[in-house]
Scaffold this motif. Structure first.
Motif, PDB file in Angstrom:
ATOM      1  N   ARG A   2      -9.537 -29.568 -45.630  1.00 34.30           N
ATOM      2  CA  ARG A   2      -7.898 -30.137 -45.664  1.00 34.30           C
ATOM      3  C   ARG A   2      -7.417 -29.999 -47.081  1.00 34.30           C
ATOM      4  NH1 ARG A   2      -6.050 -34.833 -41.753  1.00 34.30           N
ATOM      5  NH2 ARG A   2      -3.797 -34.004 -41.551  1.00 34.30           N
ATOM      6  N   THR A   3      -8.300 -30.710 -48.114  1.00 33.89           N
ATOM      7  CA  THR A   3      -7.816 -30.642 -49.373  1.00 33.89           C
ATOM      8  C   THR A   3      -7.207 -29.427 -50.274  1.00 33.89           C
ATOM      9  OG1 THR A   3      -8.981 -32.778 -49.698  1.00 33.89           O
ATOM     10  CG2 THR A   3      -8.067 -31.732 -51.646  1.00 33.89           C
ATOM     11  N   GLY A   4      -8.316 -28.683 -49.786  1.00 38.45           N
ATOM     12  CA  GLY A   4      -8.096 -27.056 -50.327  1.00 38.45           C
ATOM     13  C   GLY A   4      -6.618 -26.312 -49.749  1.00 38.45           C
ATOM     14  N   LEU A   6      -3.950 -27.975 -48.455  1.00 38.06           N
ATOM     15  CA  LEU A   6      -3.112 -28.905 -49.078  1.00 38.06           C
ATOM     16  C   LEU A   6      -2.621 -28.296 -50.626  1.00 38.06           C
ATOM     17  CD1 LEU A   6      -1.028 -31.263 -48.605  1.00 38.06           C
ATOM     18  CD2 LEU A   6      -2.728 -32.723 -49.907  1.00 38.06           C
ATOM     19  N   ILE A   7      -3.666 -27.985 -51.341  1.00 38.29           N
ATOM     20  CA  ILE A   7      -3.391 -27.626 -52.788  1.00 38.29           C
ATOM     21  C   ILE A   7      -2.849 -26.216 -52.610  1.00 38.29           C
ATOM     22  CG2 ILE A   7      -4.452 -26.857 -54.675  1.00 38.29           C
ATOM     23  CD1 ILE A   7      -6.706 -29.201 -54.404  1.00 38.29           C
ATOM     24  N   ILE A   8      -3.388 -25.551 -51.923  1.00 41.66           N
ATOM     25  CA  ILE A   8      -2.701 -24.077 -51.718  1.00 41.66           C
ATOM     26  C   ILE A   8      -1.205 -24.145 -51.173  1.00 41.66           C
ATOM     27  CG2 ILE A   8      -2.886 -21.901 -50.373  1.00 41.66           C
ATOM     28  CD1 ILE A   8      -5.815 -22.121 -50.595  1.00 41.66           C
ATOM     29  N   MET A  10       0.753 -26.648 -51.654  1.00 41.06           N
ATOM     30  CA  MET A  10       1.474 -27.347 -52.730  1.00 41.06           C
ATOM     31  C   MET A  10       2.079 -26.144 -53.733  1.00 41.06           C
ATOM     32  SD  MET A  10       0.106 -31.005 -53.228  1.00 41.06           S
ATOM     33  CE  MET A  10       0.731 -31.327 -54.864  1.00 41.06           C
ATOM     34  N   MET A  11       1.020 -25.258 -54.144  1.00 39.30           N
ATOM     35  CA  MET A  11       1.204 -24.193 -55.064  1.00 39.30           C
ATOM     36  C   MET A  11       2.066 -23.123 -54.673  1.00 39.30           C
ATOM     37  SD  MET A  11      -2.658 -23.700 -56.713  1.00 39.30           S
ATOM     38  CE  MET A  11      -2.019 -22.245 -57.559  1.00 39.30           C
TER      39      MET A  11
END
Length: 51
Positions: A2-4, A6-8, A10-11
């Motif tokens: 889920r964190t990955g 979210l980072i993708i 956001m980018m």
């Protein structure tokens, strides 16, 4: 996982915001430059109507 994601996301959205903001900033800068330079360049034609 889920964190990955979210980072993708956001980018992606940060890049999308930049893709929209950069042309908008350039357009505003061109409009302001046009408004600032137009009286200086065409001063003689604008003064002709006053006299």
């Amino acid at each position: 996982m889920r964190t990955g994601l979210l980072i993708i996301m956001m980018m992606f959205f940060a890049g999308l915001a930049l893709d929209i903001a950069v042309p908008a900033i350039v357009l505003v800068a061109l409009v302001l430059a046009d408004r600032a330079l137009y009286p200086l360049v065409f001063r003689t034609t604008s003064e002709r109507g006053v006299a």
